[in-house]
Design an enzyme around this catalytic site. Structure first.
Site, PDB file in Angstrom:
ATOM      1  CG  HIS A  46      -1.824   1.227   1.236  1.00 35.52           C
ATOM      2  ND1 HIS A  46      -3.099   1.202   0.706  1.00 35.52           N
ATOM      3  CD2 HIS A  46      -1.622   2.488   1.663  1.00 35.52           C
ATOM      4  CE1 HIS A  46      -3.636   2.403   0.828  1.00 35.52           C
ATOM      5  NE2 HIS A  46      -2.772   3.207   1.405  1.00 35.52           N
ATOM      6  CG  HIS A  97      -4.883   3.321  -9.093  1.00 37.22           C
ATOM      7  ND1 HIS A  97      -5.174   3.899  -7.875  1.00 37.22           N
ATOM      8  CD2 HIS A  97      -5.662   3.944 -10.003  1.00 37.22           C
ATOM      9  CE1 HIS A  97      -6.101   4.822  -8.043  1.00 37.22           C
ATOM     10  NE2 HIS A  97      -6.412   4.890  -9.330  1.00 37.22           N
ATOM     11  CG  HIS A  99      -6.119   4.962 -14.596  1.00 38.47           C
ATOM     12  ND1 HIS A  99      -7.452   4.647 -14.474  1.00 38.47           N
ATOM     13  CD2 HIS A  99      -5.794   5.648 -13.471  1.00 38.47           C
ATOM     14  CE1 HIS A  99      -7.924   5.125 -13.328  1.00 38.47           C
ATOM     15  NE2 HIS A  99      -6.941   5.746 -12.701  1.00 38.47           N
TER      16      HIS A  99
HETATM   17  P1  5GP Z   1      -8.791   6.984  -9.748  1.00 31.95           P
HETATM   18  O1  5GP Z   1     -10.048   7.765  -9.985  1.00 31.95           O
HETATM   19  O2  5GP Z   1      -8.488   6.882  -8.267  1.00 31.95           O
HETATM   20  O3  5GP Z   1      -7.608   7.406 -10.570  1.00 31.95           O
HETATM   21  O4  5GP Z   1      -9.092   5.523 -10.282  1.00 31.95           O
HETATM   22  C1  5GP Z   1      -9.823   4.581  -9.575  1.00 31.95           C
HETATM   23  C2  5GP Z   1     -10.331   3.597 -10.605  1.00 31.95           C
HETATM   24  O5  5GP Z   1     -10.650   2.404  -9.928  1.00 31.95           O
HETATM   25  C3  5GP Z   1     -11.597   4.075 -11.324  1.00 31.95           C
HETATM   26  O6  5GP Z   1     -11.351   4.108 -12.724  1.00 31.95           O
HETATM   27  C4  5GP Z   1     -12.645   3.019 -10.935  1.00 31.95           C
HETATM   28  O7  5GP Z   1     -13.509   2.702 -12.000  1.00 31.95           O
HETATM   29  C5  5GP Z   1     -11.801   1.841 -10.507  1.00 31.95           C
HETATM   30  N1  5GP Z   1     -12.383   0.999  -9.484  1.00 31.95           N
HETATM   31  C6  5GP Z   1     -12.929   1.420  -8.313  1.00 31.95           C
HETATM   32  N2  5GP Z   1     -13.350   0.365  -7.596  1.00 31.95           N
HETATM   33  C7  5GP Z   1     -13.052  -0.747  -8.329  1.00 31.95           C
HETATM   34  C8  5GP Z   1     -13.248  -2.138  -8.110  1.00 31.95           C
HETATM   35  O8  5GP Z   1     -13.779  -2.589  -7.080  1.00 31.95           O
HETATM   36  N3  5GP Z   1     -12.819  -2.989  -9.096  1.00 31.95           N
HETATM   37  C9  5GP Z   1     -12.220  -2.538 -10.236  1.00 31.95           C
HETATM   38  N4  5GP Z   1     -11.837  -3.461 -11.138  1.00 31.95           N
HETATM   39  N5  5GP Z   1     -12.019  -1.226 -10.471  1.00 31.95           N
HETATM   40  C10 5GP Z   1     -12.433  -0.335  -9.527  1.00 31.95           C
HETATM   41 ZN    ZN Z   2      -4.247  -0.268  -0.110  1.00 25.55          ZN
END
Ligand code: 5GP
Ligand code: ZN
Length: 106
Positions: A46, A97, A99
């Site tokens: 984490h 993370h 993308h």
């Molecule tokens: P952020 O907005 O933090 O850059 O990206 C978080 C991403 O995680 C979003 O694109 C969202 O769709 C994805 N996400 C959130 N919860 C889950 C989940 O439980 N499973 C998967 N596969 N993706 C998730």
């Molecule tokens: Zn975490």
């Protein structure tokens, strides 16, 4: 981090559509894809964002290694690798993370 959704996905407590894994990172498909290929590369350890992740060389290099492997297989070499950092930039999950966003492999 017991209340972290991506820690739970790493631990297998929440299911995900995994497309790759190494010793330090996993890759799985985003649940709400914004491109034909939308994969998240997540360090097993984490850290809250790319700034914190980049302070752990081992974890960071495992993320980059998995990104290289997954993009070779799942994209045609044309993709974005994006780290939203902070709420104002659209970060919603505070476990770092990247993308992978691509039109696909063809
Ligand atoms: P952020 O907005 O933090 O850059 O990206 C978080 C991403 O995680 C979003 O694109 C969202 O769709 C994805 N996400 C959130 N919860 C889950 C989940 O439980 N499973 C998967 N596969 N993706 C998730
Ligand atoms: Zn975490």
């Amino acid at each position: 981090m017991s209340d972290c959704i991506f820690c739970k996905i790493v631990a297998g407590e929440i299911p995900s559509d995994r497309v790759g894994e190494n010793e330090g990172a996993i890759a799985f498909r985003d649940i709400n894809p914004e491109a034909p290929v939308h994969i998240l590369v997540v360090p097993k350890l984490h850290s809250k964002n790319i700034i914190e992740l980049s302070q752990n060389e081992e974890s960071m290099s495992k993320v980059m290694e998995l990104m290289r492997e997954v993009t070779q297989r799942e994209t045609n070499g044309h993709f974005k690798f994006l780290f939203n950092t902070g709420e104002e930039a659209g970060q919603t999950v505070f476990h770092s993370h990247g993308h992978i966003l691509s039109q696909g492999a063809s």
